[in-house]
Design an enzyme around this catalytic site. Structure first.
Site, short mmCIF file in Angstrom:
data_model
loop_
_atom_site.label_atom_id
_atom_site.label_comp_id
_atom_site.label_asym_id
_atom_site.label_seq_id
_atom_site.Cartn_x
_atom_site.Cartn_y
_atom_site.Cartn_z
N ASP A 172 12.99 39.97 9.98
CA ASP A 172 14.31 40.47 10.38
C ASP A 172 15.38 40.88 9.19
O ASP A 172 16.48 41.54 8.99
CB ASP A 172 15.46 40.39 11.35
CG ASP A 172 14.46 40.31 12.61
OD1 ASP A 172 13.03 40.82 12.64
OD2 ASP A 172 14.80 39.45 13.76
N GLY A 173 15.38 39.81 8.24
CA GLY A 173 16.16 39.79 7.34
C GLY A 173 15.81 40.85 6.12
O GLY A 173 16.77 41.44 5.56
N ASN A 258 23.88 43.41 12.31
CA ASN A 258 24.22 42.21 13.12
C ASN A 258 25.42 41.61 13.92
O ASN A 258 26.09 42.07 15.23
CB ASN A 258 23.33 41.03 13.08
CG ASN A 258 21.84 40.80 12.74
OD1 ASN A 258 21.33 41.43 14.03
ND2 ASN A 258 21.15 39.59 12.74
N ASP A 288 35.50 26.88 17.11
CA ASP A 288 34.81 26.75 16.03
C ASP A 288 34.97 27.48 15.09
O ASP A 288 34.52 28.03 13.74
CB ASP A 288 33.37 25.85 16.10
CG ASP A 288 33.16 24.64 16.10
OD1 ASP A 288 34.00 24.14 16.00
OD2 ASP A 288 31.74 24.25 16.42
#
Length: 438
Positions: A172-173, A258, A288
């Site tokens: 996917d990168g 994304n 967070d």
């Protein structure tokens, strides 16, 4: 006029409005005439054509209410199920992006590049670092095409209007990297699964020649994956939402496929950021951090943080808190047309950090703001089958969605002798005595 006459008048008006509505209904859109009230017609009213668009809503509500007509009502949305690739001229240039530092990709890469140049007579672009990779020297056939490759350097060379077609080889990168390279219009992307997860890479490399030929001939479905336009406005810069400002300025202006993540960075304190939607303060996020993602990104970081998985053809933006300091803070989905603003709360103990698809990480200081909207430049991802099959196949293969052992069916004899809820200790003892006597 008495009450009975009034009810009769209302009934006549309702009947007339119903008759007019029936005439205005377009039966081809999936609606059925109300004049036919047979059970078969009612059944047909629930049948839908193979469309990914929602049915167009009726604009009249009851006898008197209706939506006010205005100029913004005119909008055409193409059905995602009908989105197919076509070339208005034959593609000549192709960009091949391969996964780095993976020995298993070298052989397929050489086969593909050699075939594209020698057989298809296409101009092939690769990253300059690929040419300098010494591992490719062990393939004799690569030396024959090495001098014919065109190269580029990320951040230095502009590929806009130079590439007709993109092929990704890896995980996917590689698709995320292609999205980063093209910050406006993106050429169609064909992604081969040669990486680890491969959620966004539906093609297998076994018969790559036939698959690439089908795409080059225009025989392919497309999934238009929406992207987010992310702009950071530093303190003192012109605010993009200011109506009096004539231009938009920002130290960072990126498109992400994304998600954009706002987190507390190295600070031990909770992040404390304010969230605005179209200028209205929605909530303050203590935890967070916060994930703002596309439907494509809903199956990435967001799903690990508890968000739902959304099909990439759904026009939406997801807002997902990361470990919020509140049990009631659930992920939300907002319309794709809104603008989100994220800024560090004035009373926050620390700053925040922002990353865009895992890259370009930078600090968000007090007074800075992050603006997020849906971009007009999607990523046209080529489907191996179609929009629905590809997505659910990826859910099953990559995320093992709803994978569990099947429940055993009940055997009638076993059920009667052992599993009946009416069995008692006495009946079991009698069964044992009968077995002994037998």
């Amino acid at each position: 006029m008495n009450e009975e006459d009034l009810q009769l008048a209302r009934a006549l008006v309702a009947h007339e409005e119903e008759r007019r509505a029936v005439k205005a209904v377009n039966i081809d859109s999936g609606c059925v005439s109300l004049e036919n009230n047979t059970p078969q017609s009612k059944l047909k009213s629930f049948r839908r054509t193979r469309s990914l668009n929602a049915p167009s809503p009726v604009q009249q509500f009851g006898p008197c209410g209706r939506i006010m007509k205005n100029s913004t009502m005119v909008m055409t949305i193409q059905d995602p199920a009908s989105q197919r690739l076509t070339w208005y001229k034959p593609p000549l240039t192709v960009l091949v992006i391969k996964k780095v530092k993976d020995l298993s990709v070298y052989s397929p890469f050489v086969q593909l590049v050699e075939w594209l140049i020698e057989e298809k007579h296409m101009v092939v672009f690769v990253e300059a670092a690929v040419i300098d990779d010494t591992h490719l020297d062990q393939f004799p056939s690569f030396s024959n095409v090495k001098d014919k490759l065109m190269t580029f350097r990320d951040g230095k060379d502009d590929l806009t209007d130079k590439i007709d077609f993109i092929i990704c080889m890896g995980g996917d990168g590689t698709l995320l990297y292609a999205s980063l390279l093209f910050q406006q219009s993106v050429p169609p992307i064909m992604a081969f699964h040669l990486g680890s997860l491969g959620f966004l890479t539906p093609f297998r490399f076994n018969n790559f020649q036939d698959q690439v030929n089908n795409v080059l001939e225009g025989n392919a479905a497309l999934t238009l994956r929406s992207r987010l336009r992310c702009i950071i406005i530093k303190k003192g810069e012109v605010d993009a939402s200011d109506k009096n400002s004539k231009e938009k300025k920002g130290s960072t202006n990126l498109l992400v496929l994304n998600e954009v993540v706002v987190d507390r960075g190295p600070s031990p304190y909770l992040s404390n950021v304010d969230l605005f939607l179209d200028g209205k303060h929605i909530t303050s996020v203590q935890g967070d951090g916060l994930i703002v993602s596309t439907p494509t990104g809903s199956t990435a970081y967001a799903v690990a943080a508890g968000a739902s998985m959304i099909h990439p053809s759904v026009p939406a933006i997801m807002v997902t808190p990361i470990c919020p300091h509140s049990l009631s803070f659930r992920p939300i989905v907002v319309p794709a047309g809104v603008e989100l603003k994220v800024s560090v709360s004035p009373d926050s103990r620390n700053t925040a950090w922002v990353s865009f698809d895992g890259r370009k990480r930078q600090e968000l200081l007090h007074g800075d703001s992050l603006r997020v909207t849906t971009s007009i430049y999607p990523v046209p991802s080529i489907c191996a089958q179609d929009q629905i099959s590809d997505w659910f196949d990826s859910l099953a293969e990559c995320l093992h969605w709803n994978v569990r052992k099947r429940q055993k069916h009940l055997d009638e004899l076993t059920d009667l002798t052992h599993s009946s809820s009416n069995d008692t200790l006495d009946s079991l003892e009698q069964a044992e005595l009968l077995e002994k006597d037998g």
